[in-house]
Motif scaffolding. Sequence first.
Motif, PDB file in Angstrom:
ATOM      1  N   SER A   1      32.760  37.931  42.644  1.00 60.16           N
ATOM      2  CA  SER A   1      31.976  36.699  42.500  1.00 60.16           C
ATOM      3  C   SER A   1      31.545  36.482  41.065  1.00 60.16           C
ATOM      4  N   SER A   2      31.078  37.544  40.418  1.00 57.03           N
ATOM      5  CA  SER A   2      30.665  37.378  39.008  1.00 57.03           C
ATOM      6  C   SER A   2      31.856  36.986  38.164  1.00 57.03           C
TER       7      SER A   2
ATOM      8  N   LEU B   1      35.039  33.182  34.892  1.00 53.50           N
ATOM      9  CA  LEU B   1      36.384  32.687  34.575  1.00 53.50           C
ATOM     10  C   LEU B   1      36.593  31.233  34.987  1.00 53.50           C
ATOM     11  N   ASN B   2      35.584  30.684  35.608  1.00 52.70           N
ATOM     12  CA  ASN B   2      35.675  29.345  36.194  1.00 52.70           C
ATOM     13  C   ASN B   2      36.366  28.307  35.307  1.00 52.70           C
ATOM     14  N   ALA B   3      35.927  28.223  34.061  1.00 50.96           N
ATOM     15  CA  ALA B   3      36.480  27.176  33.190  1.00 50.96           C
ATOM     16  C   ALA B   3      37.574  27.737  32.274  1.00 50.96           C
ATOM     17  N   SER B   4      38.080  28.920  32.580  1.00 51.05           N
ATOM     18  CA  SER B   4      39.063  29.554  31.683  1.00 51.05           C
ATOM     19  C   SER B   4      40.473  29.428  32.247  1.00 51.05           C
ATOM     20  N   SER B   5      41.436  29.915  31.467  1.00 50.84           N
ATOM     21  CA  SER B   5      42.831  29.896  31.927  1.00 50.84           C
ATOM     22  C   SER B   5      43.182  31.220  32.608  1.00 50.84           C
TER      23      SER B   5
ATOM     24  N   LEU C   1      42.154  35.018  38.860  1.00 49.30           N
ATOM     25  CA  LEU C   1      41.486  36.148  39.486  1.00 49.30           C
ATOM     26  C   LEU C   1      42.222  36.568  40.758  1.00 49.30           C
ATOM     27  N   GLY C   2      42.299  37.875  40.964  1.00 44.55           N
ATOM     28  CA  GLY C   2      42.933  38.383  42.173  1.00 44.55           C
ATOM     29  C   GLY C   2      42.168  39.571  42.726  1.00 44.55           C
ATOM     30  N   ALA C   3      42.475  39.927  43.988  1.00 41.20           N
ATOM     31  CA  ALA C   3      41.876  41.101  44.617  1.00 41.20           C
ATOM     32  C   ALA C   3      42.943  42.192  44.684  1.00 41.20           C
TER      33      ALA C   3
ATOM     34  N   LEU D   1      37.196  32.939  46.385  1.00 42.94           N
ATOM     35  CA  LEU D   1      36.972  33.530  45.069  1.00 42.94           C
ATOM     36  C   LEU D   1      38.207  33.632  44.199  1.00 42.94           C
ATOM     37  N   CYS D   2      39.346  33.878  44.828  1.00 45.46           N
ATOM     38  CA  CYS D   2      40.510  34.160  43.980  1.00 45.46           C
ATOM     39  C   CYS D   2      41.800  33.566  44.518  1.00 45.46           C
ATOM     40  N   GLU D   3      42.828  33.697  43.705  1.00 48.78           N
ATOM     41  CA  GLU D   3      44.110  33.053  43.989  1.00 48.78           C
ATOM     42  C   GLU D   3      45.173  34.063  44.426  1.00 48.78           C
TER      43      GLU D   3
END
Length: 252
Positions: free
Chosen positions: A48-49, A54-58, A61-63, A86-88
């Motif tokens: 979550s953090s 990374l919200n506005a970044s390129s 995120l993955g698990a 949370l992730c892609e």
Amino acid sequence: MRTPLVAGNWKLNKTESEAIELINAMMPGLEKVGGVEKLICPPFIALSSAARLLNASSIKLGAQNMFYETEGAYTGEISPTMLKDLCEYVILGHSERREYFGESNQIVNKKIKAALAHDLIPILCVGENLADNEAGKAADVISTQLRASLVGANIFDGSKLVVAYEPIWAIGTGRSATAEGANRVIRNVVRPILSGIYGAHVGNKIRILYGGSVKANNAKEYFGMSDIDGALVGGASLKAEEFVGIAEAAQK
Ligand code: PEP
């Protein structure tokens, strides 16, 4: 035609505050790297953090793992619906999960199907151990892992699946496969099997990564190969400079 992917598997490392620190250290360097998909896979507790940072970044995120059920009495597990917020991406079938947590190809198959059903992109890990490699059985082992893990896993767009070829003897050992050797396995074994399952049109779009002791100083050798579309990076993804260096090496 396939965008290179550089993925960091942080494994069982970093508390939440340490993860935030590491992301802040690597973000400026990674943001400067264009034409490469950059992905980090921290532990669940930092997702979550990391997602907020990374919200506005390129940076994607993955698990590192996931259970195949969406909810219920499965103490300690994490579901695809929880991850989807949370992730892609999600790494599935990593050799450490197979070895230490008893994950069979059948379990990996259920996880792959669950990930696809929830629009998560699985990074399916396959690879032979040292004994199989020395006995000349690498192709057979990889073929069994791929076919069994992908039974009934329908995809119509190759960008929805990533495969990582990770010879087990090269993971965390400092003993990497040669770039030519890894490329040969990917070109002659992994890609033809994927194209056989999904057809050439879809199969050619699936990215196939190499994983096993990739570092900033050897990454260019792998990325210079015709059939290697990026790297799944363990140890070196825990050092900002190293991971940024690997991402830079993937730039065309
Ligand atoms: C991995 O864990 O997938 C991996 C490739 O690890 P390392 O880079 O440390 O060999």
